[in-house]
Design a protein around this motif. Sequence first.
Motif, PDB file in Angstrom:
ATOM      1  N   ARG A   1       1.283  -1.196   0.021  1.00 36.33           N
ATOM      2  CA  ARG A   1       0.202  -0.364   0.361  1.00 36.33           C
ATOM      3  C   ARG A   1       0.435   1.660   0.178  1.00 36.33           C
ATOM      4  NH1 ARG A   1      -3.156  -2.959   3.054  1.00 36.33           N
ATOM      5  NH2 ARG A   1      -2.543  -1.739   5.290  1.00 36.33           N
ATOM      6  N   LYS A   2       2.261   1.121   1.168  1.00 39.26           N
ATOM      7  CA  LYS A   2       2.955   2.399   0.823  1.00 39.26           C
ATOM      8  C   LYS A   2       3.639   2.669  -0.911  1.00 39.26           C
ATOM      9  CE  LYS A   2       6.262   4.121   4.020  1.00 39.26           C
ATOM     10  NZ  LYS A   2       6.762   3.847   5.484  1.00 39.26           N
ATOM     11  N   ASP A   3       3.362   1.723  -1.344  1.00 35.13           N
ATOM     12  CA  ASP A   3       4.143   2.064  -2.812  1.00 35.13           C
ATOM     13  C   ASP A   3       3.305   2.156  -3.769  1.00 35.13           C
ATOM     14  OD1 ASP A   3       6.353   0.270  -1.813  1.00 35.13           O
ATOM     15  OD2 ASP A   3       6.418  -1.280  -2.780  1.00 35.13           O
ATOM     16  N   LEU A   4       1.934   1.745  -3.270  1.00 33.59           N
ATOM     17  CA  LEU A   4       1.383   2.395  -4.226  1.00 33.59           C
ATOM     18  C   LEU A   4       1.053   4.017  -3.756  1.00 33.59           C
ATOM     19  CD1 LEU A   4      -1.939   1.890  -6.089  1.00 33.59           C
ATOM     20  CD2 LEU A   4      -3.008   1.249  -3.651  1.00 33.59           C
ATOM     21  N   ARG A   5       0.314   3.997  -2.521  1.00 26.62           N
ATOM     22  CA  ARG A   5       0.714   5.961  -2.544  1.00 26.62           C
ATOM     23  C   ARG A   5       1.671   6.505  -2.884  1.00 26.62           C
ATOM     24  NH1 ARG A   5       0.198   7.506   3.211  1.00 26.62           N
ATOM     25  NH2 ARG A   5       0.883   9.684   2.325  1.00 26.62           N
ATOM     26  N   ARG A   6       2.880   6.167  -2.776  1.00 25.08           N
ATOM     27  CA  ARG A   6       3.443   6.667  -3.726  1.00 25.08           C
ATOM     28  C   ARG A   6       3.963   6.817  -4.879  1.00 25.08           C
ATOM     29  NH1 ARG A   6       8.897   4.797  -2.742  1.00 25.08           N
ATOM     30  NH2 ARG A   6       8.913   3.008  -2.823  1.00 25.08           N
ATOM     31  N   PHE A   7       3.366   5.825  -5.407  1.00 23.68           N
ATOM     32  CA  PHE A   7       3.533   5.544  -6.628  1.00 23.68           C
ATOM     33  C   PHE A   7       2.383   7.326  -7.001  1.00 23.68           C
ATOM     34  CE2 PHE A   7       0.475   5.160 -10.912  1.00 23.68           C
ATOM     35  CZ  PHE A   7       1.640   5.484 -11.854  1.00 23.68           C
ATOM     36  N   LEU A   8       0.943   7.187  -6.258  1.00 27.95           N
ATOM     37  CA  LEU A   8      -0.012   7.880  -6.846  1.00 27.95           C
ATOM     38  C   LEU A   8      -0.264   9.166  -6.155  1.00 27.95           C
ATOM     39  CD1 LEU A   8      -3.417   5.897  -5.905  1.00 27.95           C
ATOM     40  CD2 LEU A   8      -2.335   6.479  -8.231  1.00 27.95           C
ATOM     41  N   LYS A   9       0.520   9.150  -5.253  1.00 25.71           N
ATOM     42  CA  LYS A   9       1.236  10.626  -5.008  1.00 25.71           C
ATOM     43  C   LYS A   9       2.297  11.800  -6.001  1.00 25.71           C
ATOM     44  CE  LYS A   9       2.981  11.503  -1.050  1.00 25.71           C
ATOM     45  NZ  LYS A   9       3.456  10.781   0.805  1.00 25.71           N
ATOM     46  N   SER A  10       2.259  10.177  -7.061  1.00 22.45           N
ATOM     47  CA  SER A  10       3.584  11.708  -7.568  1.00 22.45           C
ATOM     48  C   SER A  10       3.132  11.552  -9.119  1.00 22.45           C
ATOM     49  CB  SER A  10       4.684  10.875  -8.316  1.00 22.45           C
ATOM     50  OG  SER A  10       4.463   9.531  -8.764  1.00 22.45           O
ATOM     51  N   VAL A  11       1.607  11.176  -9.465  1.00 25.77           N
ATOM     52  CA  VAL A  11       1.008  11.321 -10.459  1.00 25.77           C
ATOM     53  C   VAL A  11       0.122  12.270 -11.315  1.00 25.77           C
ATOM     54  CG1 VAL A  11      -0.640   9.901 -12.378  1.00 25.77           C
ATOM     55  CG2 VAL A  11       0.473   8.785 -10.223  1.00 25.77           C
ATOM     56  N   HIS A  12       0.951  12.654 -12.461  1.00 24.91           N
ATOM     57  CA  HIS A  12       0.487  14.348 -12.576  1.00 24.91           C
ATOM     58  C   HIS A  12       0.725  13.988 -14.683  1.00 24.91           C
ATOM     59  CE1 HIS A  12       0.255  18.888 -13.125  1.00 24.91           C
ATOM     60  NE2 HIS A  12      -0.583  18.818 -12.054  1.00 24.91           N
ATOM     61  N   ARG A  13      -0.243  15.053 -14.945  1.00 26.97           N
ATOM     62  CA  ARG A  13      -0.745  14.775 -16.497  1.00 26.97           C
ATOM     63  C   ARG A  13       0.521  15.920 -16.810  1.00 26.97           C
ATOM     64  NH1 ARG A  13      -5.392  19.567 -17.372  1.00 26.97           N
ATOM     65  NH2 ARG A  13      -4.498  21.271 -16.281  1.00 26.97           N
ATOM     66  N   ARG A  14       1.410  16.541 -16.169  1.00 26.99           N
ATOM     67  CA  ARG A  14       2.891  17.029 -16.386  1.00 26.99           C
ATOM     68  C   ARG A  14       3.538  16.295 -16.891  1.00 26.99           C
ATOM     69  NH1 ARG A  14       3.682  18.713 -10.749  1.00 26.99           N
ATOM     70  NH2 ARG A  14       5.757  16.434 -10.611  1.00 26.99           N
ATOM     71  N   TYR A  15       4.034  14.575 -16.758  1.00 30.60           N
ATOM     72  CA  TYR A  15       5.125  13.298 -17.005  1.00 30.60           C
ATOM     73  C   TYR A  15       4.032  13.319 -18.399  1.00 30.60           C
ATOM     74  CZ  TYR A  15       6.622  12.659 -12.493  1.00 30.60           C
ATOM     75  OH  TYR A  15       7.368  12.526 -10.804  1.00 30.60           O
ATOM     76  N   THR A  16       3.132  13.356 -18.957  1.00 28.87           N
ATOM     77  CA  THR A  16       2.393  13.237 -20.498  1.00 28.87           C
ATOM     78  C   THR A  16       3.097  13.674 -21.520  1.00 28.87           C
ATOM     79  OG1 THR A  16       0.252  13.187 -19.558  1.00 28.87           O
ATOM     80  CG2 THR A  16       1.001  10.739 -19.701  1.00 28.87           C
TER      81      THR A  16
END
Length: 288
Positions: A199-214
């Motif tokens: 869950r901690k891994d999942l949270r870390r990924f989700l927190k970083s998701v942003h359309r600026r990457y795409t």
Amino acid sequence: MGTSTSLGRMHEVDLPGGRIRYHDTGAGAPVVFVHGLLVNADLWRKVVPAIAAAGYRCLTPDLPLGSHSIPVPDADLTPTGVADLIAAFLQQLDLTDVTIVANDTGGAITQVLLTRKPDRIGRVVLASVDSYEGFLPQPFTALPLLARIPGSIRPLTEAMRIRALHRLPLAFGWVAKRPVPPEIADSYLLPSRNSAAIRKDLRRFLKSVHRRYTLEAAAHFPSIEIPVLIAWAREDKIFPVSFAERLAEDLPNATLRLIDDSYTFLPEDQPELLTETILEFTRLHATP
């Protein structure tokens, strides 16, 4: 977890920041399958056997996107970090002229990979994927915000114990046209339910998701010469066909194919049609 026997034998590989599991079957030119958020290698269980039978080596890693079984507390789980993890996977296994087949969130990560470290990639299949402003798309846009609240992921994973909820839009209802089999849903949902570290891994990924990457990746599309197949579900509820058309326009060497009677999870809803489309594309763009 990637439990399906149709994916071939399970192996583990040490990469910068952690160890991941992957399945490997078949022999020939390598095809690496990239899944998205809260699923794992099992997403490809109906596609891999036919691709392997056609003379390809199929590798399906379990990426640390919430349905993995080995926690990676030291890995960079931003979209660029996960893209670099895939690049490290290709390098560690010495795979070259690779066909990458990506679905859903895996497609956003593949676009980042393609614009950062494309040297081992020969061709790419984007099968109904996040792109441009749609990373994450509705109804999942709130997840990155939710992930910033400590303890917020646990109630979500607990709620998914109730099978009836799996057909809701926030679960599998808008991504799979047909119900996901219970044992496959368990393979996707149990890791985050059973492990605080996952869950901690999942949270870390989700927190970083942003359309600026795409959007940043899209800014580099004009310079990408690699052949790209855009295979899209005509009835996709979360990624409109207009996104597919935009990708086909912006990528210089792109082909667009629409697939009927499917939602986002093309490998789940229309594995035969997707497989056919992939094989036609790989043969057309085979390295002489």
